[in-house]
Design a protein around this motif. Sequence first.
Motif, PDB file in Angstrom:
ATOM      1  N   UNK A 113       1.292-107.630 -31.385  1.00 39.50           N
ATOM      2  CA  UNK A 113       0.972-107.178 -30.031  1.00 39.50           C
ATOM      3  C   UNK A 113       2.009-107.702 -29.038  1.00 39.50           C
ATOM      4  N   UNK A 114       2.324-108.981 -29.118  1.00 41.42           N
ATOM      5  CA  UNK A 114       3.284-109.569 -28.179  1.00 41.42           C
ATOM      6  C   UNK A 114       4.670-108.957 -28.338  1.00 41.42           C
ATOM      7  N   UNK A 115       5.089-108.764 -29.594  1.00 43.37           N
ATOM      8  CA  UNK A 115       6.417-108.199 -29.835  1.00 43.37           C
ATOM      9  C   UNK A 115       6.533-106.785 -29.289  1.00 43.37           C
ATOM     10  N   UNK A 116       5.526-105.958 -29.512  1.00 47.64           N
ATOM     11  CA  UNK A 116       5.590-104.565 -29.053  1.00 47.64           C
ATOM     12  C   UNK A 116       5.526-104.488 -27.532  1.00 47.64           C
ATOM     13  N   UNK A 117       4.737-105.358 -26.897  1.00 49.58           N
ATOM     14  CA  UNK A 117       4.686-105.386 -25.439  1.00 49.58           C
ATOM     15  C   UNK A 117       6.061-105.649 -24.825  1.00 49.58           C
ATOM     16  N   UNK A 118       6.878-106.439 -25.525  1.00 45.90           N
ATOM     17  CA  UNK A 118       8.178-106.840 -24.979  1.00 45.90           C
ATOM     18  C   UNK A 118       9.315-105.914 -25.417  1.00 45.90           C
ATOM     19  N   UNK A 119       9.041-104.960 -26.288  1.00 42.59           N
ATOM     20  CA  UNK A 119      10.078-104.138 -26.902  1.00 42.59           C
ATOM     21  C   UNK A 119      10.237-102.836 -26.122  1.00 42.59           C
ATOM     22  N   UNK A 120      11.394-102.647 -25.492  1.00 42.57           N
ATOM     23  CA  UNK A 120      11.593-101.461 -24.662  1.00 42.57           C
ATOM     24  C   UNK A 120      11.905-100.209 -25.473  1.00 42.57           C
ATOM     25  N   UNK A 121      11.808-100.315 -26.793  1.00 42.51           N
ATOM     26  CA  UNK A 121      11.843 -99.106 -27.614  1.00 42.51           C
ATOM     27  C   UNK A 121      10.475 -98.427 -27.629  1.00 42.51           C
ATOM     28  N   UNK A 136      -9.092-107.041 -19.562  1.00 40.37           N
ATOM     29  CA  UNK A 136      -8.277-105.833 -19.773  1.00 40.37           C
ATOM     30  C   UNK A 136      -7.956-105.799 -21.262  1.00 40.37           C
ATOM     31  N   UNK A 137      -8.840-105.220 -22.093  1.00 34.04           N
ATOM     32  CA  UNK A 137      -8.787-105.472 -23.538  1.00 34.04           C
ATOM     33  C   UNK A 137      -7.739-104.701 -24.318  1.00 34.04           C
ATOM     34  N   UNK A 138      -7.256-103.580 -23.782  1.00 29.49           N
ATOM     35  CA  UNK A 138      -6.434-102.672 -24.581  1.00 29.49           C
ATOM     36  C   UNK A 138      -5.330-102.064 -23.731  1.00 29.49           C
ATOM     37  N   UNK A 139      -4.172-101.883 -24.328  1.00 30.78           N
ATOM     38  CA  UNK A 139      -3.127-101.077 -23.704  1.00 30.78           C
ATOM     39  C   UNK A 139      -2.476-100.233 -24.794  1.00 30.78           C
ATOM     40  N   UNK A 140      -1.664 -99.275 -24.373  1.00 32.97           N
ATOM     41  CA  UNK A 140      -1.139 -98.278 -25.322  1.00 32.97           C
ATOM     42  C   UNK A 140       0.352 -98.074 -25.076  1.00 32.97           C
ATOM     43  N   UNK A 141       1.110 -97.923 -26.156  1.00 32.42           N
ATOM     44  CA  UNK A 141       2.552 -97.658 -26.093  1.00 32.42           C
ATOM     45  C   UNK A 141       2.894 -96.507 -27.032  1.00 32.42           C
ATOM     46  N   UNK A 142       4.069 -95.921 -26.820  1.00 27.80           N
ATOM     47  CA  UNK A 142       4.551 -94.861 -27.698  1.00 27.80           C
ATOM     48  C   UNK A 142       5.977 -95.192 -28.132  1.00 27.80           C
ATOM     49  N   UNK A 143       6.263 -95.057 -29.426  1.00 29.83           N
ATOM     50  CA  UNK A 143       7.601 -95.351 -29.929  1.00 29.83           C
ATOM     51  C   UNK A 143       8.597 -94.281 -29.474  1.00 29.83           C
ATOM     52  N   UNK A 144       9.689 -94.723 -28.855  1.00 29.21           N
ATOM     53  CA  UNK A 144      10.743 -93.811 -28.414  1.00 29.21           C
ATOM     54  C   UNK A 144      11.721 -93.497 -29.538  1.00 29.21           C
ATOM     55  N   UNK A 145      11.738 -94.336 -30.558  1.00 32.79           N
ATOM     56  CA  UNK A 145      12.596 -94.144 -31.718  1.00 32.79           C
ATOM     57  C   UNK A 145      11.910 -94.782 -32.921  1.00 32.79           C
ATOM     58  N   UNK A 146      12.435 -94.565 -34.104  1.00 28.35           N
ATOM     59  CA  UNK A 146      11.877 -95.225 -35.277  1.00 28.35           C
ATOM     60  C   UNK A 146      12.061 -96.733 -35.142  1.00 28.35           C
ATOM     61  N   UNK A 147      10.991 -97.464 -35.394  1.00 25.84           N
ATOM     62  CA  UNK A 147      11.025 -98.923 -35.272  1.00 25.84           C
ATOM     63  C   UNK A 147      10.422 -99.527 -36.535  1.00 25.84           C
ATOM     64  N   UNK A 148      11.145-100.455 -37.164  1.00 28.19           N
ATOM     65  CA  UNK A 148      10.619-101.197 -38.304  1.00 28.19           C
ATOM     66  C   UNK A 148      10.003-102.498 -37.781  1.00 28.19           C
ATOM     67  N   UNK A 149       8.757-102.755 -38.180  1.00 25.68           N
ATOM     68  CA  UNK A 149       8.133-104.032 -37.832  1.00 25.68           C
ATOM     69  C   UNK A 149       7.563-104.630 -39.107  1.00 25.68           C
ATOM     70  N   UNK A 150       8.210-105.715 -39.556  1.00 27.97           N
ATOM     71  CA  UNK A 150       7.793-106.425 -40.766  1.00 27.97           C
ATOM     72  C   UNK A 150       7.557-105.464 -41.942  1.00 27.97           C
ATOM     73  N   UNK A 151       8.551-104.601 -42.140  1.00 30.26           N
ATOM     74  CA  UNK A 151       8.510-103.717 -43.288  1.00 30.26           C
ATOM     75  C   UNK A 151       7.741-102.430 -43.099  1.00 30.26           C
ATOM     76  N   UNK A 152       7.144-102.232 -41.920  1.00 31.24           N
ATOM     77  CA  UNK A 152       6.381-101.007 -41.665  1.00 31.24           C
ATOM     78  C   UNK A 152       7.119-100.137 -40.660  1.00 31.24           C
ATOM     79  N   UNK A 153       7.181 -98.867 -40.949  1.00 29.89           N
ATOM     80  CA  UNK A 153       7.929 -97.932 -40.114  1.00 29.89           C
ATOM     81  C   UNK A 153       6.999 -97.268 -39.103  1.00 29.89           C
ATOM     82  N   UNK A 154       7.255 -97.528 -37.836  1.00 28.12           N
ATOM     83  CA  UNK A 154       6.589 -96.818 -36.742  1.00 28.12           C
ATOM     84  C   UNK A 154       7.553 -95.717 -36.311  1.00 28.12           C
TER      85      UNK A 154
END
Length: 401
Positions: A55-63, A284-302
């Motif tokens: 969660x923290x990593x994706x919040x900070x990732x401008x991809x 504020x329990x939930x927020x939502x993001x959308x991948x602008x490009x393919x992103x690998x996170x710990x071996x998983x492809x978003x």
Amino acid sequence: MSDQTAPVTLPTERAAGCPFDPPTGLAGLRERAPLTRMAYPDGHVGWLATGYPAVRAILADQRFSSRYELLHYPFPGGPEGPLPPAPVGDMTGMDAPEHTRFRRLLMGRFTVRRMRLLTERVVEITEEHLDALEHHGPGADLVEKYARPIPALMICELLGVPYADRERFQGHAETVMTTDARPEEQYEAMLGLQEYMAELVAAKRVLTSNDLLGDLARDADLTDEELVGIGGFLLAAGLDTTANMIAHGTFALLSHPDQAAALRADPELAPQAVEELMRYLTVAPTTVKSALEDVMWEGQLIRAGETVTLSLEAANRDPARFTDPDVLDVHRAATGHLGFGHGIHQCLGQQLARVEMTVAIPALFRRLPTLRLAVPPEEVPPRTGMNIYGVHRLPVAWDAR
């Protein structure tokens, strides 16, 4: 785990009798797979992040984008079809560079130092409402008489919005924040808020005033539409979140008498207790993001275009980050919690919120040492179906002096 795992749906139901815990099922998902495939109500298959590192990593990732029109709505009963773009001035639904431009304009007006200078006024407003509570008492709805008016007065004074107009804009703001309101209801509420703000901005353009909207009208290179949008965004945000933290935080402390006693015995714990309440409750329990490009996170492809729902409440209860995370402990150093978000969209008004909570919550227990719930905890109505969690009412009582 491969990305072919059968997708889950977002848990939203809280266990009966557990108003402070995240919805049932989130902890199990976090333990099995902190990032897992998720099925959205509109048929989209994206992701759900429940682990603190993810969660923290994706919040900070401008991809990853926050633009509404790129997102899929994670809750049942939401809008059908694509979401509309964010209204002008709604910084939550913007990416850089548009977001950067607005945030830079406002950051200097929400610094730690400037917000601390407001402490004296927060104390004055708090004491006035405590006087009114004692005069009215020995019982009241704490939401109506205390938790809601204190931040409302502060944001109105900061922006230069007449508090006397609150009935005109408060209902609109609440409808905008309701997750199960019909799209047409939210649209009408947004229009109502914008119409009110447009009248106010027109007045600020003519008459000089020493407040945030007046400063922006005079000094910032903003169109009327942009100033109306920013004003409405800040007003709605300042009315709701802190009010729910004051009420829900008080509810949590009353339900954990040892923690209330610790805070009462040592007022110096207040700043630490506020951070712990932000972590433990995550209103504020939930927020939502959308991948602008393919992103690998710990071996998983978003994949590009996939929506990721970030469960801040699950992340703030992650035992990989916080020891005994399901325990409320006002002595805990809860630094690093995600209650205010993280990254470029971290809450702009967090320092004002901290000042308000650090003053208002301890003062309540100091002035009313016999404060208690006036109804059984299960009769306190939770704010389900809202973007900001909390309680609709908090009936309390205390012994008259």
